[in-house]
Design an enzyme around this catalytic site. Structure first.
Site, PDB file in Angstrom:
ATOM      1  N   PRO A   1     -11.996  25.901  -6.859  1.00  0.00           N
ATOM      2  CA  PRO A   1     -12.084  25.425  -5.410  1.00  0.00           C
ATOM      3  C   PRO A   1     -12.982  26.196  -4.416  1.00  0.00           C
ATOM      4  O   PRO A   1     -13.252  25.530  -3.715  1.00  0.00           O
ATOM      5  CB  PRO A   1     -10.490  25.419  -5.141  1.00  0.00           C
ATOM      6  CG  PRO A   1     -10.058  26.670  -5.692  1.00  0.00           C
ATOM      7  CD  PRO A   1     -10.677  26.593  -7.011  1.00  0.00           C
TER       8      PRO A   1
ATOM      9  N   CYS B   1      -8.684  34.183 -16.463  1.00  0.00           N
ATOM     10  CA  CYS B   1      -7.313  34.375 -15.925  1.00  0.00           C
ATOM     11  C   CYS B   1      -6.572  34.381 -17.075  1.00  0.00           C
ATOM     12  O   CYS B   1      -5.437  33.708 -17.136  1.00  0.00           O
ATOM     13  CB  CYS B   1      -6.983  33.509 -14.888  1.00  0.00           C
ATOM     14  SG  CYS B   1      -6.969  31.695 -15.285  1.00  0.00           S
TER      15      CYS B   1
ATOM     16  N   GLY C   1     -13.151  29.963  -3.862  1.00  0.00           N
ATOM     17  CA  GLY C   1     -12.743  31.516  -3.696  1.00  0.00           C
ATOM     18  C   GLY C   1     -13.854  32.357  -4.072  1.00  0.00           C
ATOM     19  O   GLY C   1     -14.276  33.210  -3.267  1.00  0.00           O
TER      20      GLY C   1
ATOM     21  N   ARG D   1     -13.127  17.760  -8.116  1.00  0.00           N
ATOM     22  CA  ARG D   1     -13.029  19.136  -7.770  1.00  0.00           C
ATOM     23  C   ARG D   1     -14.248  19.695  -6.981  1.00  0.00           C
ATOM     24  O   ARG D   1     -14.206  20.547  -6.123  1.00  0.00           O
ATOM     25  CB  ARG D   1     -12.579  20.247  -8.971  1.00  0.00           C
ATOM     26  CG  ARG D   1     -11.289  19.876  -9.717  1.00  0.00           C
ATOM     27  CD  ARG D   1     -11.072  20.604 -10.994  1.00  0.00           C
ATOM     28  NE  ARG D   1     -11.742  22.162 -10.984  1.00  0.00           N
ATOM     29  CZ  ARG D   1     -10.653  23.025 -10.667  1.00  0.00           C
ATOM     30  NH1 ARG D   1      -9.449  22.926  -9.954  1.00  0.00           N
ATOM     31  NH2 ARG D   1     -11.190  24.232 -10.465  1.00  0.00           N
TER      32      ARG D   1
ATOM     33  N   ARG E   1     -14.731  26.008 -26.208  1.00  0.00           N
ATOM     34  CA  ARG E   1     -15.317  25.728 -24.887  1.00  0.00           C
ATOM     35  C   ARG E   1     -16.228  26.715 -24.226  1.00  0.00           C
ATOM     36  O   ARG E   1     -17.210  26.563 -23.665  1.00  0.00           O
ATOM     37  CB  ARG E   1     -14.229  25.081 -23.906  1.00  0.00           C
ATOM     38  CG  ARG E   1     -14.927  24.561 -22.442  1.00  0.00           C
ATOM     39  CD  ARG E   1     -13.717  23.986 -21.506  1.00  0.00           C
ATOM     40  NE  ARG E   1     -12.752  23.181 -22.360  1.00  0.00           N
ATOM     41  CZ  ARG E   1     -11.583  23.323 -22.140  1.00  0.00           C
ATOM     42  NH1 ARG E   1     -11.141  24.413 -21.819  1.00  0.00           N
ATOM     43  NH2 ARG E   1     -10.629  22.365 -22.709  1.00  0.00           N
TER      44      ARG E   1
ATOM     45  N   ALA F   1     -17.123  26.675 -10.255  1.00  0.00           N
ATOM     46  CA  ALA F   1     -16.964  27.168  -8.895  1.00  0.00           C
ATOM     47  C   ALA F   1     -15.560  26.782  -8.235  1.00  0.00           C
ATOM     48  O   ALA F   1     -15.077  27.381  -7.226  1.00  0.00           O
ATOM     49  CB  ALA F   1     -17.949  26.833  -8.042  1.00  0.00           C
TER      50      ALA F   1
ATOM     51  N   GLU G   1     -19.507  22.831 -10.008  1.00  0.00           N
ATOM     52  CA  GLU G   1     -18.379  22.337 -10.688  1.00  0.00           C
ATOM     53  C   GLU G   1     -18.612  20.919 -11.593  1.00  0.00           C
ATOM     54  O   GLU G   1     -19.203  19.938 -11.186  1.00  0.00           O
ATOM     55  CB  GLU G   1     -17.322  21.842  -9.470  1.00  0.00           C
ATOM     56  CG  GLU G   1     -16.192  21.409  -9.986  1.00  0.00           C
ATOM     57  CD  GLU G   1     -15.466  22.374 -11.099  1.00  0.00           C
ATOM     58  OE1 GLU G   1     -15.170  21.610 -12.096  1.00  0.00           O
ATOM     59  OE2 GLU G   1     -15.515  23.468 -11.022  1.00  0.00           O
TER      60      GLU G   1
ATOM     61  N   ASP H   1     -22.930  19.240 -15.605  1.00  0.00           N
ATOM     62  CA  ASP H   1     -22.442  20.130 -16.899  1.00  0.00           C
ATOM     63  C   ASP H   1     -23.217  21.432 -16.981  1.00  0.00           C
ATOM     64  O   ASP H   1     -24.397  21.296 -16.596  1.00  0.00           O
ATOM     65  CB  ASP H   1     -22.699  19.257 -17.941  1.00  0.00           C
ATOM     66  CG  ASP H   1     -22.153  19.654 -19.296  1.00  0.00           C
ATOM     67  OD1 ASP H   1     -20.725  19.848 -19.590  1.00  0.00           O
ATOM     68  OD2 ASP H   1     -23.073  20.207 -20.073  1.00  0.00           O
TER      69      ASP H   1
END
Length: 465
Positions: free
Chosen positions: A116, A234, A118, A142, A211, A114, A137, A164
């Site tokens: 930062p 992304c 947004g 973070r 991952r 999650a 997170e 995790d």
């Protein structure tokens, strides 16, 4: 952008993109990476604030707007008040997905990766006061940034966790919507992030794909019957995108979901054939959309998938958290004028507010996960006097306190945590506002005004003249 600033693209990446795009289209794609990025924000619909007339709407999200240039957000009090979030436009497409799915607003949502915040703030917007969001997170530092941003957003419908993905196994079948915005090789951010270009390699792509498989393997069973899993990266390559569709559908039962597109948006729809049918993906190329690179796809769990319905715990036992007793609830409701839909928990001496109908879900989460924050921290009583928190100030909860509207200069002084000189007649706690949005607390003690803006959040940069 000067030639010195031009992105030096890895040769293997250029070969990869040339295999995805036609030759003439690839030249447009590469040219787009040389152009400046657009700056976009998403407004907080529950904290209405004026927008300048020269903004341009993000076509797939009614709350999103492009700005003509990037301002110094640090010096805008509305930014600190949670009036908007600076968010890349492509990622706002999640709002369009949720609206099309008509996902239940009274549901339990999970944003697995999650920070930062947004996408978490977007999910929180969608469910409003009806639902509850778990914003998780993995990285501790973070998670602290995520917590701060969700506090500023102020909706109080979020549980921030630091776990995790493997820790969620006991919660299989619990969630209505799970968002996995997976850690990736970052190809879609090459225009904005020099480091992403420098760190990219075919080997790193393979590591990211491995991952992502691990994450999907540990979270594929989390949505309940007819629940949704939204997967995004992304990046552009097929290893981290279409290959993940094939992997997930080989491991778990899912049905395809197709999201309608406006052709004018420039989003490219892809198809991936699996034994469960054709699944659809949505690619955002910077030469075709006003945004950065993104891939996103949606899966739906079948109606016979495992479901988990938590039961109310007779005795809620937690090493730190406690339920409030009747006397404490009455005292809080009388002091803060909060209605019966709000329930309360106590952490050490501080009280937190959470919608009561989510109590059994929250208690299951609290006994399973590492909770960093939840609901809205209200404050504590000290010698019969209530001491409110900054979290309460910037929340959307009603606040029965006097208010003082600050000028821009006074707002800057407050956010720097400087001494304040204000003409205030009310004694005690006062809610300082800017353009009628709460910035935080001040306290008038007669001979001076105390500034209660959080020390760790204060503006350290020199303010613009």
């Amino acid at each position: 952008m000067t030639s010195q600033d031009s992105p030096k693209l890895p040769k293997a990446f250029e070969q990869q993109m040339a295999s995805i795009l036609e030759a003439d289209e690839y030249s447009l794609f590469k040219a787009a990476l040389l152009s400046p990025s657009n700056t976009s924000i998403r407004i907080n619909p529950r904290k209405s604030s004026p927008l300048s007339a020269d903004t341009t709407p993000v076509p797939w999200n009614s709350q999103g707007f492009f700005l003509p240039q990037r301002p110094k957000f640090t010096f805008d009090p509305l930014f600190h008040a949670g009036a908007y979030y600076v968010q890349e436009a492509s990622s706002m497409f999640i709002g369009h997905i949720l609206n099309h799915l008509q996902a239940p607003k009274e549901g339990l949502y999970l944003d697995l990766c999650a920070a930062p915040g947004g996408k978490s703030s977007l999910l929180a917007d969608y469910i409003g006061e009806e639902g509850m969001l778990v914003a998780n997170e993995v990285i501790k530092t973070r998670a602290s940034i995520l917590k701060e941003n969700m506090i500023k957003w102020g909706l109080g419908n979020t549980v921030v966790t630091n776990n995790d993905p493997s820790h969620f196994e006991p919660l299989e079948g619990l969630f209505d919507v799970v968002l996995v915005d997976a850690p990736c090789s970052g190809e879609g951010m090459f225009r904005k992030d020099v480091q992403a270009r420098e760190e990219w390699s075919p080997e790193n792509v393979k590591l990211c794909a491995a991952r992502q498989q691990r994450i999907l393997d540990q979270t594929g069973a989390l949505p309940g019957p007819e629940g949704y899993l939204i997967y995004s990266t992304c990046t552009f390559n097929q290893q981290e995108n279409e290959d993940m569709i094939r992997f997930l559908t080989e491991e778990f039962a899912y049905e395809p979901v197709r999201i309608p597109l406006n052709p004018d948006w420039g989003i490219v729809e892809t198809e991936t054939d699996t034994e469960w049918g054709t699944f659809y993906g949505y690619r955002f190329f910077p030469h075709m959309v006003s945004g950065e690179g993104l891939f996103i796809t949606v899966f739906k769990r079948p109606s016979d998938a495992h479901v988990q319905e938590p039961k109310k715990m007779k005795d809620f036992k937690h090493i730190l958290l406690q339920r409030t007793n009747k006397a404490e609830k009455h005292q809080l409701r009388e002091e803060l004028k909060l209605d019966e839909t709000v329930d309360f928990y106590k952490l050490k001496k501080s009280f937190f507010a959470l919608k009561g109908f989510w109590a059994k879900y929250f208690e299951l989460l609290a006994t399973t996960l590492n909770v960093k924050y939840f609901g809205t921290e209200l404050g504590k009583f000290n010698k019969g006097q209530f001491i409110p928190t900054h979290d309460f100030a910037v929340s959307i909860l009603p606040k029965n306190f006097p208010k003082h509207e600050a000028s821009l200069e006074a707002a800057h002084s407050y956010l720097k945590k400087d001494e304040l000189e204000l003409d205030i007649s009310q004694d005690g706690w006062v809610l300082l506002t800017y353009q009628h949005l709460p910035l935080g607390w001040i306290k008038n003690i007669g001979n001076r005004i105390n500034n209660y803006y959080p020390k760790e959040w204060r503006i350290r940069m020199k303010l613009m003249e």
